[in-house]
Design a protein around this motif. Structure first.
Motif, PDB file in Angstrom:
ATOM      1  N   THR A  40      13.598  18.527   3.876  1.00 47.38           N
ATOM      2  CA  THR A  40      14.391  18.569   5.106  1.00 47.38           C
ATOM      3  C   THR A  40      13.490  18.828   6.309  1.00 47.38           C
ATOM      4  O   THR A  40      12.437  19.456   6.184  1.00 47.38           O
ATOM      5  CB  THR A  40      15.461  19.663   5.023  1.00 47.38           C
ATOM      6  N   GLN A  41      13.907  18.348   7.457  1.00 46.63           N
ATOM      7  CA  GLN A  41      13.164  18.581   8.705  1.00 46.63           C
ATOM      8  C   GLN A  41      14.031  19.390   9.662  1.00 46.63           C
ATOM      9  O   GLN A  41      15.246  19.169   9.740  1.00 46.63           O
ATOM     10  CB  GLN A  41      12.769  17.256   9.357  1.00 46.63           C
ATOM     11  N   ASP A  42      13.375  20.290  10.396  1.00 43.70           N
ATOM     12  CA  ASP A  42      14.067  21.162  11.357  1.00 43.70           C
ATOM     13  C   ASP A  42      15.074  22.067  10.618  1.00 43.70           C
ATOM     14  O   ASP A  42      15.031  22.196   9.389  1.00 43.70           O
ATOM     15  CB  ASP A  42      14.755  20.351  12.456  1.00 43.70           C
ATOM     16  N   GLY A  43      15.957  22.655  11.384  1.00 42.83           N
ATOM     17  CA  GLY A  43      16.925  23.581  10.799  1.00 42.83           C
ATOM     18  C   GLY A  43      18.298  22.966  10.675  1.00 42.83           C
ATOM     19  O   GLY A  43      18.520  21.821  11.069  1.00 42.83           O
ATOM     20  N   PRO A  44      19.277  23.730  10.147  1.00 44.07           N
ATOM     21  CA  PRO A  44      20.631  23.187  10.002  1.00 44.07           C
ATOM     22  C   PRO A  44      21.277  22.973  11.367  1.00 44.07           C
ATOM     23  O   PRO A  44      20.996  23.739  12.291  1.00 44.07           O
ATOM     24  CB  PRO A  44      21.351  24.280   9.192  1.00 44.07           C
ATOM     25  N   PRO A  45      22.118  21.988  11.548  1.00 42.03           N
ATOM     26  CA  PRO A  45      22.471  21.030  10.484  1.00 42.03           C
ATOM     27  C   PRO A  45      21.322  20.055  10.217  1.00 42.03           C
ATOM     28  O   PRO A  45      20.674  19.584  11.156  1.00 42.03           O
ATOM     29  CB  PRO A  45      23.688  20.302  11.057  1.00 42.03           C
ATOM     30  N   TYR A  46      21.083  19.800   8.925  1.00 43.96           N
ATOM     31  CA  TYR A  46      19.952  18.952   8.558  1.00 43.96           C
ATOM     32  C   TYR A  46      20.328  17.491   8.775  1.00 43.96           C
ATOM     33  O   TYR A  46      21.066  16.899   7.987  1.00 43.96           O
ATOM     34  CB  TYR A  46      19.561  19.201   7.103  1.00 43.96           C
ATOM     35  N   THR A  47      19.836  16.949   9.864  1.00 40.41           N
ATOM     36  CA  THR A  47      20.146  15.560  10.207  1.00 40.41           C
ATOM     37  C   THR A  47      19.035  14.596   9.806  1.00 40.41           C
ATOM     38  O   THR A  47      19.240  13.375   9.845  1.00 40.41           O
ATOM     39  CB  THR A  47      20.379  15.422  11.723  1.00 40.41           C
ATOM     40  N   HIS A  48      17.868  15.117   9.432  1.00 43.78           N
ATOM     41  CA  HIS A  48      16.730  14.269   9.060  1.00 43.78           C
ATOM     42  C   HIS A  48      16.024  14.838   7.823  1.00 43.78           C
ATOM     43  O   HIS A  48      16.010  16.050   7.601  1.00 43.78           O
ATOM     44  CB  HIS A  48      15.705  14.168  10.198  1.00 43.78           C
ATOM     45  N   ILE A  49      15.433  13.946   7.070  1.00 45.19           N
ATOM     46  CA  ILE A  49      14.527  14.339   5.997  1.00 45.19           C
ATOM     47  C   ILE A  49      13.220  13.570   6.187  1.00 45.19           C
ATOM     48  O   ILE A  49      13.177  12.553   6.892  1.00 45.19           O
ATOM     49  CB  ILE A  49      15.101  14.060   4.590  1.00 45.19           C
ATOM     50  N   VAL A  50      12.183  14.064   5.576  1.00 45.06           N
ATOM     51  CA  VAL A  50      10.878  13.394   5.604  1.00 45.06           C
ATOM     52  C   VAL A  50      10.521  12.986   4.181  1.00 45.06           C
ATOM     53  O   VAL A  50      10.502  13.828   3.274  1.00 45.06           O
ATOM     54  CB  VAL A  50       9.782  14.316   6.177  1.00 45.06           C
ATOM     55  N   LEU A  51      10.255  11.704   4.004  1.00 44.94           N
ATOM     56  CA  LEU A  51       9.756  11.218   2.713  1.00 44.94           C
ATOM     57  C   LEU A  51       8.235  11.249   2.730  1.00 44.94           C
ATOM     58  O   LEU A  51       7.609  10.832   3.719  1.00 44.94           O
ATOM     59  CB  LEU A  51      10.231   9.791   2.445  1.00 44.94           C
ATOM     60  N   THR A  52       7.658  11.740   1.644  1.00 44.71           N
ATOM     61  CA  THR A  52       6.200  11.744   1.494  1.00 44.71           C
ATOM     62  C   THR A  52       5.830  10.898   0.290  1.00 44.71           C
ATOM     63  O   THR A  52       6.350  11.120  -0.819  1.00 44.71           O
ATOM     64  CB  THR A  52       5.664  13.174   1.289  1.00 44.71           C
ATOM     65  N   ALA A  53       4.970   9.921   0.524  1.00 50.01           N
ATOM     66  CA  ALA A  53       4.470   9.077  -0.566  1.00 50.01           C
ATOM     67  C   ALA A  53       2.990   9.406  -0.761  1.00 50.01           C
ATOM     68  O   ALA A  53       2.157   9.090   0.090  1.00 50.01           O
ATOM     69  CB  ALA A  53       4.654   7.602  -0.234  1.00 50.01           C
ATOM     70  N   LYS A  54       2.678  10.061  -1.855  1.00 48.59           N
ATOM     71  CA  LYS A  54       1.289  10.461  -2.130  1.00 48.59           C
ATOM     72  C   LYS A  54       0.681   9.531  -3.166  1.00 48.59           C
ATOM     73  O   LYS A  54       1.286   9.255  -4.208  1.00 48.59           O
ATOM     74  CB  LYS A  54       1.249  11.902  -2.639  1.00 48.59           C
ATOM     75  N   ASN A  55      -0.513   9.044  -2.836  1.00 47.86           N
ATOM     76  CA  ASN A  55      -1.216   8.147  -3.754  1.00 47.86           C
ATOM     77  C   ASN A  55      -1.747   8.964  -4.935  1.00 47.86           C
ATOM     78  O   ASN A  55      -2.686   9.734  -4.798  1.00 47.86           O
ATOM     79  CB  ASN A  55      -2.361   7.445  -3.020  1.00 47.86           C
ATOM     80  N   THR A  56      -1.147   8.814  -6.078  1.00 46.93           N
ATOM     81  CA  THR A  56      -1.559   9.566  -7.271  1.00 46.93           C
ATOM     82  C   THR A  56      -2.477   8.745  -8.175  1.00 46.93           C
ATOM     83  O   THR A  56      -2.852   9.208  -9.256  1.00 46.93           O
ATOM     84  CB  THR A  56      -0.316   9.996  -8.081  1.00 46.93           C
ATOM     85  N   SER A  57      -2.818   7.534  -7.739  1.00 43.18           N
ATOM     86  CA  SER A  57      -3.724   6.708  -8.537  1.00 43.18           C
ATOM     87  C   SER A  57      -5.173   7.084  -8.235  1.00 43.18           C
ATOM     88  O   SER A  57      -5.441   7.954  -7.408  1.00 43.18           O
ATOM     89  CB  SER A  57      -3.489   5.227  -8.232  1.00 43.18           C
ATOM     90  N   ARG A  58      -6.075   6.404  -8.882  1.00 41.16           N
ATOM     91  CA  ARG A  58      -7.504   6.656  -8.674  1.00 41.16           C
ATOM     92  C   ARG A  58      -8.155   5.600  -7.790  1.00 41.16           C
ATOM     93  O   ARG A  58      -9.371   5.497  -7.729  1.00 41.16           O
ATOM     94  CB  ARG A  58      -8.233   6.713 -10.023  1.00 41.16           C
ATOM     95  N   HIS A  59      -7.328   4.815  -7.130  1.00 41.23           N
ATOM     96  CA  HIS A  59      -7.858   3.767  -6.263  1.00 41.23           C
ATOM     97  C   HIS A  59      -7.046   3.725  -4.969  1.00 41.23           C
ATOM     98  O   HIS A  59      -5.942   4.278  -4.883  1.00 41.23           O
ATOM     99  CB  HIS A  59      -7.787   2.402  -6.970  1.00 41.23           C
ATOM    100  N   SER A  60      -7.605   3.079  -3.962  1.00 40.78           N
ATOM    101  CA  SER A  60      -6.902   2.920  -2.692  1.00 40.78           C
ATOM    102  C   SER A  60      -5.830   1.844  -2.827  1.00 40.78           C
ATOM    103  O   SER A  60      -5.967   0.902  -3.622  1.00 40.78           O
ATOM    104  CB  SER A  60      -7.878   2.533  -1.582  1.00 40.78           C
ATOM    105  N   CYS A  61      -4.775   2.030  -2.054  1.00 40.12           N
ATOM    106  CA  CYS A  61      -3.726   1.004  -2.039  1.00 40.12           C
ATOM    107  C   CYS A  61      -3.114   0.942  -0.650  1.00 40.12           C
ATOM    108  O   CYS A  61      -3.245   1.867   0.148  1.00 40.12           O
ATOM    109  CB  CYS A  61      -2.661   1.260  -3.107  1.00 40.12           C
ATOM    110  N   ARG A  62      -2.453  -0.151  -0.360  1.00 41.93           N
ATOM    111  CA  ARG A  62      -1.913  -0.411   0.965  1.00 41.93           C
ATOM    112  C   ARG A  62      -0.395  -0.241   0.938  1.00 41.93           C
ATOM    113  O   ARG A  62       0.300  -0.886   0.163  1.00 41.93           O
ATOM    114  CB  ARG A  62      -2.305  -1.829   1.385  1.00 41.93           C
ATOM    115  N   LEU A  63       0.083   0.684   1.785  1.00 45.22           N
ATOM    116  CA  LEU A  63       1.517   0.968   1.841  1.00 45.22           C
ATOM    117  C   LEU A  63       2.090   0.271   3.075  1.00 45.22           C
ATOM    118  O   LEU A  63       1.862   0.684   4.203  1.00 45.22           O
ATOM    119  CB  LEU A  63       1.740   2.479   1.914  1.00 45.22           C
ATOM    120  N   THR A  64       2.820  -0.812   2.844  1.00 49.67           N
ATOM    121  CA  THR A  64       3.304  -1.628   3.960  1.00 49.67           C
ATOM    122  C   THR A  64       4.794  -1.420   4.180  1.00 49.67           C
ATOM    123  O   THR A  64       5.524  -0.952   3.296  1.00 49.67           O
ATOM    124  CB  THR A  64       3.043  -3.120   3.685  1.00 49.67           C
ATOM    125  N   GLY A  65       5.240  -1.785   5.366  1.00 49.34           N
ATOM    126  CA  GLY A  65       6.671  -1.776   5.654  1.00 49.34           C
ATOM    127  C   GLY A  65       7.275  -0.385   5.690  1.00 49.34           C
ATOM    128  O   GLY A  65       6.638   0.583   6.108  1.00 49.34           O
TER     129      GLY A  65
END
Length: 240
Positions: free
Chosen positions: A116-141
């Protein structure tokens, strides 16, 4: 006869004494000559030492100047590091080149979490995409999100949040996407969501994401919006 003999003996003794004194004096001269010669040699080396110390002094000065010069070259090396930073911009350009050839991130390359982002009322969330592989990759869109089974449409994306270049994630690096859930009003048609689905651009694999909070999140499907994947959240572009 005795007188003549005594006179002859005295004369011989005198001659011997003179010869002995002469020899001693000769030895003394010989001894004094090397001594003075060695003292000249001593002065000469000391003179050389003085000159050498002077020369050493100048050598030290030269050494100090060479040291300062080497320090200058170190400063130059610092500027070389600066030029190295321009080299890093060169690596950035190579990174840009790498971004074109870097494979697109697949569902198996990243781990997606929500907070969640900020305080209540929770109007937004933040998605985190972490690269768990052993190589670089391109996150598009942007993340293709579906919150509810009753609404199969993907959450619309906000165009102004699109970064100028695709996000290239090295191994272990994260990317973020801001997601709007609702306007936070009481009159909205909010529905509780404890888990939702996310798909990455170019990969049809459905990723199940657990909603943050013990009771999940409240989503109004008519108000939901998502931002593009970015290396960091940016004020303005992510203000929606």
């Amino acid at each position: 006869m005795n007188t003549l003999h005594r006179t002859a003996l005295l004369a011989a003794a005198g001659t011997a004494l003179v010869l002995s004194l002469t020899a001693c004096q000769g030895d003394g001269d010989a001894n004094s000559a090397p001594t003075s010669g060695s003292s000249v040699n001593a002065q000469s080396p000391s003179g050389k030492a003085t000159d050498a110390s002077g020369t050493t002094g100048s050598a030290n000065s030269a050494g100090s100047s060479s040291t300062s010069s080497s320090t200058g070259s170190n400063s130059g090396g610092g500027s070389t590091k600066t030029s190295g930073s321009s080299g890093s911009s060169g690596s950035a350009s190579s990174g840009e080149q790498a971004s074109a050839s870097t494979p697109v991130c697949a569902a198996g390359d990243v781990r997606i979490t929500a907070a969640t982002q900020d305080g209540p009322p929770y109007t937004h969330i933040v998605l985190t995409a972490k690269n768990t592989s052993r190589h670089s990759c391109r996150l598009t869109g942007f993340p293709h999100i579906q919150f509810l089974e009753s609404h199969k449409q993907d959450v619309p994306a906000v165009a102004k949040s699109k970064p100028e270049a695709p996000v290239v994630l090295a191994a272990g690096d994260p990317a973020y996407a801001l997601v709007k859930l609702s306007d936070g009003g009481r009159e909205e048609n909010n529905e509780p969501v404890t888990a939702f689905s996310v798909m990455l651009a170019g990969d049809p694999t459905v990723i199940a994401v657990t909603a943050p909070g013990s009771e999940g999140i409240a989503v109004d499907p008519a108000k939901a919006l998502t931002g593009y994947w970015t290396p960091e959240l940016r004020n303005g572009a992510d203000d929606f």
